[in-house]
Design an enzyme around this catalytic site. Structure first.
Site, PDB file in Angstrom:
ATOM      1  N   ASP A  49       5.518 -24.645   4.356  1.00  9.53           N
ATOM      2  CA  ASP A  49       5.642 -24.936   5.774  1.00  9.53           C
ATOM      3  C   ASP A  49       7.146 -24.896   6.009  1.00  9.53           C
ATOM      4  O   ASP A  49       7.865 -25.825   5.654  1.00  9.53           O
ATOM      5  CB  ASP A  49       5.087 -26.329   6.074  1.00  9.53           C
ATOM      6  CG  ASP A  49       5.133 -26.646   7.559  1.00  9.53           C
ATOM      7  OD1 ASP A  49       6.009 -26.084   8.249  1.00  9.53           O
ATOM      8  OD2 ASP A  49       4.320 -27.438   8.033  1.00  9.53           O
ATOM      9  N   HIS A  50       7.648 -23.781   6.562  1.00  7.76           N
ATOM     10  CA  HIS A  50       9.095 -23.581   6.520  1.00  7.76           C
ATOM     11  C   HIS A  50       9.857 -24.650   7.306  1.00  7.76           C
ATOM     12  O   HIS A  50      11.033 -24.832   7.123  1.00  7.76           O
ATOM     13  CB  HIS A  50       9.477 -22.176   6.969  1.00  7.76           C
ATOM     14  CG  HIS A  50       9.240 -21.933   8.424  1.00  7.76           C
ATOM     15  ND1 HIS A  50       8.053 -21.468   8.899  1.00  7.76           N
ATOM     16  CD2 HIS A  50      10.029 -22.117   9.496  1.00  7.76           C
ATOM     17  CE1 HIS A  50       8.119 -21.363  10.215  1.00  7.76           C
ATOM     18  NE2 HIS A  50       9.306 -21.744  10.611  1.00  7.76           N
ATOM     19  N   HIS A  94       3.249 -27.793  11.617  1.00  8.39           N
ATOM     20  CA  HIS A  94       4.612 -28.249  11.897  1.00  8.39           C
ATOM     21  C   HIS A  94       4.653 -29.596  12.615  1.00  8.39           C
ATOM     22  O   HIS A  94       5.329 -30.521  12.213  1.00  8.39           O
ATOM     23  CB  HIS A  94       5.356 -27.223  12.755  1.00  8.39           C
ATOM     24  CG  HIS A  94       5.384 -25.853  12.175  1.00  8.39           C
ATOM     25  ND1 HIS A  94       5.417 -25.622  10.820  1.00  8.39           N
ATOM     26  CD2 HIS A  94       5.374 -24.634  12.750  1.00  8.39           C
ATOM     27  CE1 HIS A  94       5.435 -24.325  10.603  1.00  8.39           C
ATOM     28  NE2 HIS A  94       5.408 -23.702  11.757  1.00  8.39           N
ATOM     29  N   LYS A 111       1.199 -20.735   5.786  1.00  8.57           N
ATOM     30  CA  LYS A 111       0.219 -21.104   6.794  1.00  8.57           C
ATOM     31  C   LYS A 111      -0.356 -19.825   7.404  1.00  8.57           C
ATOM     32  O   LYS A 111       0.318 -18.800   7.348  1.00  8.57           O
ATOM     33  CB  LYS A 111       0.870 -21.974   7.855  1.00  8.57           C
ATOM     34  CG  LYS A 111       1.848 -21.173   8.713  1.00  8.57           C
ATOM     35  CD  LYS A 111       2.063 -21.727  10.079  1.00  8.57           C
ATOM     36  CE  LYS A 111       2.632 -20.623  10.942  1.00  8.57           C
ATOM     37  NZ  LYS A 111       2.999 -20.942  12.254  1.00  8.57           N
ATOM     38  N   LYS A 120       3.880 -21.281  24.159  1.00  2.24           N
ATOM     39  CA  LYS A 120       4.651 -20.046  24.257  1.00  2.24           C
ATOM     40  C   LYS A 120       5.010 -19.798  25.718  1.00  2.24           C
ATOM     41  O   LYS A 120       4.366 -20.329  26.610  1.00  2.24           O
ATOM     42  CB  LYS A 120       3.826 -18.879  23.721  1.00  2.24           C
ATOM     43  CG  LYS A 120       3.470 -19.077  22.262  1.00  2.24           C
ATOM     44  CD  LYS A 120       3.313 -17.753  21.563  1.00  2.24           C
ATOM     45  CE  LYS A 120       3.116 -17.964  20.078  1.00  2.24           C
ATOM     46  NZ  LYS A 120       4.358 -17.960  19.308  1.00  2.24           N
ATOM     47  N   ASP A 177      -2.042 -23.004  15.425  1.00  2.45           N
ATOM     48  CA  ASP A 177      -0.887 -22.245  14.949  1.00  2.45           C
ATOM     49  C   ASP A 177       0.271 -23.168  14.555  1.00  2.45           C
ATOM     50  O   ASP A 177       0.862 -22.980  13.496  1.00  2.45           O
ATOM     51  CB  ASP A 177      -0.427 -21.269  16.047  1.00  2.45           C
ATOM     52  CG  ASP A 177       0.653 -20.323  15.553  1.00  2.45           C
ATOM     53  OD1 ASP A 177       0.593 -19.944  14.364  1.00  2.45           O
ATOM     54  OD2 ASP A 177       1.539 -19.962  16.346  1.00  2.45           O
ATOM     55  N   GLU A 224       8.430 -22.289  22.652  1.00  3.53           N
ATOM     56  CA  GLU A 224       9.008 -20.957  22.459  1.00  3.53           C
ATOM     57  C   GLU A 224       9.093 -20.286  23.817  1.00  3.53           C
ATOM     58  O   GLU A 224       8.242 -20.515  24.673  1.00  3.53           O
ATOM     59  CB  GLU A 224       8.127 -20.135  21.526  1.00  3.53           C
ATOM     60  CG  GLU A 224       8.197 -20.590  20.089  1.00  3.53           C
ATOM     61  CD  GLU A 224       7.152 -19.912  19.236  1.00  3.53           C
ATOM     62  OE1 GLU A 224       7.517 -18.976  18.509  1.00  3.53           O
ATOM     63  OE2 GLU A 224       5.981 -20.300  19.305  1.00  3.53           O
ATOM     64  N   ARG A 236       0.810  -1.213   0.000  1.00  4.87           N
ATOM     65  CA  ARG A 236       0.000   0.000   0.000  1.00  4.87           C
ATOM     66  C   ARG A 236       0.852   1.275   0.000  1.00  4.87           C
ATOM     67  O   ARG A 236       0.410   2.313  -0.418  1.00  4.87           O
ATOM     68  CB  ARG A 236      -0.902  -0.023   1.242  1.00  4.87           C
ATOM     69  CG  ARG A 236      -2.207   0.704   1.059  1.00  4.87           C
ATOM     70  CD  ARG A 236      -3.055   0.521   2.301  1.00  4.87           C
ATOM     71  NE  ARG A 236      -3.427  -0.874   2.540  1.00  4.87           N
ATOM     72  CZ  ARG A 236      -3.547  -1.402   3.770  1.00  4.87           C
ATOM     73  NH1 ARG A 236      -3.284  -0.684   4.829  1.00  4.87           N
ATOM     74  NH2 ARG A 236      -3.901  -2.653   3.908  1.00  4.87           N
ATOM     75  N   LYS A 286      13.833 -27.092   6.606  1.00  2.00           N
ATOM     76  CA  LYS A 286      14.976 -27.119   7.529  1.00  2.00           C
ATOM     77  C   LYS A 286      15.831 -28.354   7.287  1.00  2.00           C
ATOM     78  O   LYS A 286      15.328 -29.449   7.069  1.00  2.00           O
ATOM     79  CB  LYS A 286      14.478 -27.124   8.973  1.00  2.00           C
ATOM     80  CG  LYS A 286      13.999 -25.776   9.425  1.00  2.00           C
ATOM     81  CD  LYS A 286      13.712 -25.791  10.911  1.00  2.00           C
ATOM     82  CE  LYS A 286      13.169 -24.461  11.360  1.00  2.00           C
ATOM     83  NZ  LYS A 286      14.118 -23.373  11.228  1.00  2.00           N
TER      84      LYS A 286
END
Lengths: 307, 513
Positions: B204-205, B267, B175, B365, B262, B243, B68, B209
């Site tokens: 899906d990173h 994952h 995702k 988390k 999430d 995390e 934008r 890996k």
């Protein structure tokens, strides 16, 4: 940390390495190979620096064999470097003197990592027949660098005569980026055979000859080398095809290749000359015999004509 | 001598035994929607630069940012330059940047603005003319899924989604792939209305890996692990993704989504699939996916969901010397939210290989530390020729695959304690990826963007996998919405007491990663 040992033996050095590991956690257990460097004098530090850089990708034990002069008293001096002075490797410098110089393989054997592959690198003058050399015969990989010799092109021909599976020369790694670019250019339409090839570059660089030889043996087309005065590397490539010829130029001193092809905008891509550590890193990536190098060296070189 | 033949797919300069030659992507352009976002700035642009720096992008490469902001090309280049300099993995080289950035363009506009997409189409066309990108373009939707329909519709309207002969158009989506089975299907319908299934790349990173790919090497390239990789020897499997940070400023995204949607849906279930699947007949995309789909379709959920799952929400408190707010006090949070920030579930895999072996998945988390790992915990030896007190300190053998950080593999087994008495205690044997191989392996996004440009699909999940994952998770989330609310836990700990109770019911405990 640098530890100097004078008038010592290989087993004493080996014991010292184990001791260092227990004391300081300077661990060689994760090492994937032993790199033996045969060098003398000033070239030692440059070679060790390159090996330390390469060790960031391939953690290794580096053993440098630096034979002393004739007149010295016989024996073995050594230096061990671990931690910050050795990158991700541990470095053992061996300076055999007098008669100890004649059996270098027995100096190295006690210090080799168990089971791990052995690579021998001669940064300057390789022996006449690498695979017949006592150190070379132990190794899975023998790396020469004839680009640093006084008569590189004759040396290159010598490598072809004595080739054994597991030999490579760093000049070959110097062609990889060029080879990648050339191969990528034929992935695109129009799909036409290449009728003739011209490689521009220094006539005195082995990499120019290897690049041309690879093209000759792969494309089955006539390949010529055009000497580019003042060049210190490969500076260009012309692939002549029926309707859509391709031309690439990297003038001496530039780090940008310009690709010209009819019907397309000129394309530019950054491609600097590779530092020695990069080439070494690439060579350490695979330790099985490099068949494409063998084909290029043995079959390709005789096919290349100089203009 | 006839010159060597050159055709599409037959290149005499590409010899399969030549493993030095890099796989360079062909002429192509990448259009990033949402290029001002965090992901683009921290991951995508640096990954593109790193690829260029490693010589893996073609000279004819163009990148178009769409957002934008009222920017010109130069403004975009400046922002991209700064983002890359700050976040790139490989050293910053002005020469590489200069060549790469010549192909950077910026199109300013709203997604609802037809004229902006016409400008985009012209920009892409000009890249073909000026840079030679050859009509091959990928569209990276780094925007909330709610905006997919609009963006895709606009792409279709200006004809950007339809490739000409001998060229390709691809779309990349991130995702979350929906928030339940129904929405995942709706989202997919929207995407596949515009792009055919083989042109859709779901990122899906985790699958990019190195360690995740190493899991396949570990299992299928070795002889010593596979014979014990089954219910005869394995007691249970724990897959953890923890995390240590909170949700930060992402309340708007996270609230109502929660840990299960999430990360478990994508994952952790992917990690489960790779851990539990049978050996694929080859590593072709279709074969790999077939095995993953088979194992996901064999996953069963507990009959009593309340007893075999747990969820929590972090409270305010001190974590590692820092005072942190609780989930409910995070900025922009809706009062009384029952979104879970910790989720643990037990799953079973109904196959001969895994009969009776529970898979415990947990994600959260503000946990003890940042770690992702797969732990295969083995049964105790059936007979111990030792006294009970000699083996007091002997636990269960385990193989732990650390996905991040400190990638590697740990094997845990018993060893005699030095001394005259016969005493056996647990020891560990450790393989650190960073010790044995490269100091910095390529970022997941480098690998995935390159694979996408090359059209190499093995590392991208297919819609069927996404749907199977939702089928597993939907009943659990449904149960949670109807019963109770998440149990609070102190920040910096390993989750709520109910998670420990859940494992205790099965006579097991969580590993401390």
């Amino acid at each position: 940390m640098i530890i100097s040992l004078e008038n010592t033996t290989s087993s004493a050095i080996g014991a010292k390495l184990v001791e260092l590991r227990e004391e300081g956690g300077a661990v060689a257990l994760g090492r994937v190979l032993t790199l033996v460097i045969v060098a003398t004098g000033d070239s030692v530090e440059a070679a060790v620096a390159a090996a330390n850089d390469a060790s960031r990708e391939h953690p290794c034990r580096v053993i440098v064999v630096d034979p002393g002069d004739d007149g010295d008293s016989a024996g073995l001096d050594a230096e061990i470097r671990v931690g910050g002075d050795a990158g991700a490797s541990d470095v053992v410098l061996l300076r055999p003197l007098g008669d100890a110089r004649h059996t270098v393989d027995t100096l190295v054997v006690p210090l080799l990592l168990p089971d791990a592959p052995i690579v021998v690198w001669w940064p300057h003058d390789p022996p006449e027949n690498m695979s017949a050399d006592p150190l070379g015969a132990m190794a899975q990989r023998r790396i020469s660098d004839v680009g640093t010799c006084d008569t590189p092109i004759e040396e290159l021909a010598g490598l072809a005569d004595t080739y054994a599976p597991g030999d490579t020369d760093l000049s070959w790694a110097r062609t990889t980026l060029w080879r990648g670019l050339a191969a990528a250019s034929l992935d695109e339409p129009p799909f036409e055979p290449v009728r003739s090839v011209r490689v521009l570059g220094s006539q005195d660089r082995p990499s120019t000859h290897l690049f041309a030889a690879w093209l000759a043996s792969s494309l089955k087309a006539p390949v010529t080398i055009e000497h580019d005065p003042g060049a210190t590397a490969i500076t260009g490539l012309d692939l002549e095809r029926r309707t859509s010829s391709i031309s690439m130029r990297r003038p001496e001193g530039s780090a940008v290749v310009t690709v010209t092809q009819a019907g397309r905008p000129d394309q530019q891509i950054a491609m600097a000359k590779r530092p020695i550590a990069d080439c070494l890193m690439e060579d350490l990536r695979r330790l099985d015999p490099d068949e494409v190098y063998a084909r290029t060296l043995v079959k390709g070189l005789p096919k290349v004509a100089a203009e | 001598m006839a010159p060597a033949k050159v055709t599409n797919g037959q290149n005499p300069l590409r010899d399969p035994s030549d493993r030095r030659l890099p796989k360079i992507a062909g002429p192509s352009g990448l259009v990033i929607f949402g290029v001002t976002g965090d992901l683009a700035q921290k991951k995508l642009l640096p990954a593109v630069y790193d690829l260029a720096n490693r010589g893996l992008l073609p000279p004819a490469f163009g990148l178009t940012g769409f957002a934008r902001r009222d920017w010109q090309d130069q403004d975009f280049r400046k922002i991209a330059h700064d983002a890359i300099e700050k976040h790139s993995r490989t050293p910053f080289d002005e020469g590489v940047w200069e060549q790469l950035s010549k192909g950077f363009r910026f199109v300013s506009g709203e997604f609802s603005d037809d004229s902006a997409f016409e400008r985009l189409a012209q920009t892409v066309q000009r890249l073909d003319d000026e840079r030679g990108t050859g009509g091959n373009h990928a569209f990276y939707l780094s925007v909330p899924p709610g905006q997919f329909p609009l963006v895709l519709e606009q792409l279709a309207k200006v004809g950007l989604s339809t490739p000409a002969a001998d060229t390709w158009r691809r779309v990349v989506v991130e995702k979350p792939f929906g928030h339940d089975l129904t929405s995942a299907r709706e989202l997919n319908d929207v995407v596949e209305e515009v792009f055919p299934p083989e042109s859709v790349f779901r990122i899906d990173h985790y699958l990019g890996k190195e360690t995740v790919q190493n899991l396949l090497a570990l299992r299928f390239a070795n002889q010593m692990f596979e014979p014990i990789w089954n219910a005869n020897y394995v007691d249970h499997v724990q897959i953890t993704m923890a995390e240590d940070i909170g949700i930060g400023s992402r309340a708007g995204y996270y609230d109502g989504i929660g840990a299960a949607r999430d990360v478990i849906q994508n994952h952790l279930l992917q990690l489960l699939a790779l851990t539990a699947m049978e050996e694929p007949v080859s590593f072709e995309a279709d074969e790999l996916r077939a095995e993953k789909e088979k194992v996901l379709s064999a996953v069963t959920i507990p009959r009593d969901i309340g007893r075999h799952t747990a969820r929590g929400q972090y409270e305010a408190g001190w974590q590692g010397g820092e005072e942190v707010v609780g989930y409910l006090q995070e900025q922009g949070m809706s009062a009384g939210s029952i979104t879970e920030t910790y989720a643990a579930i037990r799953l079973d895999v109904d196959t001969r290989r895994w009969a009776g072996v529970p898979f415990y998945l947990r994600a959260g988390k503000r946990l003890g530390r940042r770690v992702t790992e797969i732990a295969i915990v083995f049964k105790r030896a059936p007979h111990l020729p030792f006294d009970l007190n000699e083996t007091q300190e002997l636990g269960q053998n385990a193989i732990v695959i650390r996905v991040q950080p400190d990638e590697g593999v740990t094997i845990r087994f018993g060893s005699k304690v030095p001394g005259t008495a016969m005493e056996v205690r647990d020891v560990t044997m450790d393989f650190g990826y960073g010790h044995a191989f490269t100091e910095s392996s390529p970022e997941a996004y480098e690998r995935l963007i390159l694979d996408m440009l090359l059209g190499d699909p093995p590392l991208f999940p297919r819609q069927r996998e996404v749907e199977l994952s939702w089928q597993i998770l939907d009943p659990i989330i449904d149960h949670w919405t109807k019963h109770g609310k998440p149990e609070p836990y102190r920040p910096g700990t390993w989750g709520p007491p109910s998670a420990d109770a859940m494992l205790a019911r099965d006579g097991r405990t969580w590993r401390r990663p």
